[in-house]
Design a protein around this motif. Structure first.
Motif, PDB file in Angstrom:
ATOM      1  N   LEU A   7      -3.219  -2.974  10.061  1.00 53.26           N
ATOM      2  CA  LEU A   7      -2.472  -2.129   9.125  1.00 53.26           C
ATOM      3  C   LEU A   7      -0.982  -2.452   9.160  1.00 53.26           C
ATOM      4  O   LEU A   7      -0.332  -2.540   8.118  1.00 53.26           O
ATOM      5  CB  LEU A   7      -2.703  -0.652   9.437  1.00 53.26           C
ATOM      6  N   LEU A   8      -0.454  -2.622  10.357  1.00 54.40           N
ATOM      7  CA  LEU A   8       0.975  -2.951  10.480  1.00 54.40           C
ATOM      8  C   LEU A   8       1.288  -4.311   9.869  1.00 54.40           C
ATOM      9  O   LEU A   8       2.323  -4.484   9.216  1.00 54.40           O
ATOM     10  CB  LEU A   8       1.406  -2.915  11.945  1.00 54.40           C
ATOM     11  N   ASN A   9       0.395  -5.274  10.070  1.00 53.87           N
ATOM     12  CA  ASN A   9       0.598  -6.590   9.468  1.00 53.87           C
ATOM     13  C   ASN A   9       0.552  -6.510   7.948  1.00 53.87           C
ATOM     14  O   ASN A   9       1.335  -7.183   7.265  1.00 53.87           O
ATOM     15  CB  ASN A   9      -0.441  -7.585   9.976  1.00 53.87           C
ATOM     16  N   LEU A  10      -0.340  -5.687   7.414  1.00 47.63           N
ATOM     17  CA  LEU A  10      -0.426  -5.517   5.972  1.00 47.63           C
ATOM     18  C   LEU A  10       0.857  -4.881   5.429  1.00 47.63           C
ATOM     19  O   LEU A  10       1.427  -5.354   4.444  1.00 47.63           O
ATOM     20  CB  LEU A  10      -1.642  -4.677   5.597  1.00 47.63           C
ATOM     21  N   VAL A  11       1.323  -3.834   6.074  1.00 47.51           N
ATOM     22  CA  VAL A  11       2.559  -3.177   5.643  1.00 47.51           C
ATOM     23  C   VAL A  11       3.731  -4.157   5.732  1.00 47.51           C
ATOM     24  O   VAL A  11       4.557  -4.258   4.818  1.00 47.51           O
ATOM     25  CB  VAL A  11       2.849  -1.905   6.477  1.00 47.51           C
ATOM     26  N   LYS A  49      -6.123   0.368   2.614  1.00 49.41           N
ATOM     27  CA  LYS A  49      -5.199   0.978   1.639  1.00 49.41           C
ATOM     28  C   LYS A  49      -5.329   2.498   1.662  1.00 49.41           C
ATOM     29  O   LYS A  49      -4.315   3.202   1.610  1.00 49.41           O
ATOM     30  CB  LYS A  49      -5.477   0.459   0.228  1.00 49.41           C
ATOM     31  N   ASP A  50      -6.554   3.000   1.747  1.00 49.32           N
ATOM     32  CA  ASP A  50      -6.758   4.453   1.808  1.00 49.32           C
ATOM     33  C   ASP A  50      -6.112   5.054   3.048  1.00 49.32           C
ATOM     34  O   ASP A  50      -5.476   6.106   2.981  1.00 49.32           O
ATOM     35  CB  ASP A  50      -8.252   4.790   1.782  1.00 49.32           C
ATOM     36  N   VAL A  51      -6.251   4.373   4.184  1.00 48.16           N
ATOM     37  CA  VAL A  51      -5.642   4.865   5.432  1.00 48.16           C
ATOM     38  C   VAL A  51      -4.122   4.882   5.297  1.00 48.16           C
ATOM     39  O   VAL A  51      -3.471   5.859   5.681  1.00 48.16           O
ATOM     40  CB  VAL A  51      -6.084   3.987   6.630  1.00 48.16           C
ATOM     41  N   LEU A  52      -3.552   3.824   4.751  1.00 53.77           N
ATOM     42  CA  LEU A  52      -2.094   3.781   4.594  1.00 53.77           C
ATOM     43  C   LEU A  52      -1.605   4.894   3.676  1.00 53.77           C
ATOM     44  O   LEU A  52      -0.584   5.526   3.952  1.00 53.77           O
ATOM     45  CB  LEU A  52      -1.661   2.418   4.055  1.00 53.77           C
ATOM     46  N   TYR A  55      -1.421   8.131   5.487  1.00 48.43           N
ATOM     47  CA  TYR A  55      -0.241   8.199   6.347  1.00 48.43           C
ATOM     48  C   TYR A  55       1.057   8.296   5.560  1.00 48.43           C
ATOM     49  O   TYR A  55       2.142   8.304   6.130  1.00 48.43           O
ATOM     50  CB  TYR A  55      -0.177   6.994   7.287  1.00 48.43           C
ATOM     51  N   GLY A  56       0.952   8.319   4.225  1.00 50.83           N
ATOM     52  CA  GLY A  56       2.129   8.493   3.399  1.00 50.83           C
ATOM     53  C   GLY A  56       2.816   7.210   2.974  1.00 50.83           C
ATOM     54  O   GLY A  56       3.931   7.249   2.461  1.00 50.83           O
ATOM     55  N   VAL A  57       2.167   6.073   3.187  1.00 46.50           N
ATOM     56  CA  VAL A  57       2.747   4.802   2.758  1.00 46.50           C
ATOM     57  C   VAL A  57       2.530   4.682   1.249  1.00 46.50           C
ATOM     58  O   VAL A  57       1.396   4.690   0.782  1.00 46.50           O
ATOM     59  CB  VAL A  57       2.097   3.606   3.494  1.00 46.50           C
TER      60      VAL A  57
END
Length: 68
Positions: A7-11, A49-52, A55-57
């Motif tokens: 997730l961090l790499n995607l962001v 994408k749903d998880v992000l 988390y408010g991304v």
């Protein structure tokens, strides 16, 4: 790769680009999405994408088709 690292790499990838990326472009850059089965990779990407979003991304979808 752990889910949090993915997730961090995607962001990080999304923040580092000035233009929208297609899923295929993301697959070429981020190893977890580059697996041999594109359907499995796409499902994982959609879940991520749903998880992000949870988390408010703020993720913005952009129509990449010239004809819209």
């Amino acid at each position: 790769m752990e889910p949090l690292e993915r997730l961090l790499n995607l962001v990080g990838l999304l923040l580092d680009t000035s233009t929208p990326l297609t899923f295929e472009q993301i697959r070429r850059v981020l190893e977890p999405y580059g697996q041999s089965n594109p359907d499995t990779a796409k499902r994982m990407f959609e879940r991520d994408k749903d998880v992000l979003r949870e988390y408010g991304v703020p993720l913005e979808l952009v129509d990449m088709d010239v004809w819209g």
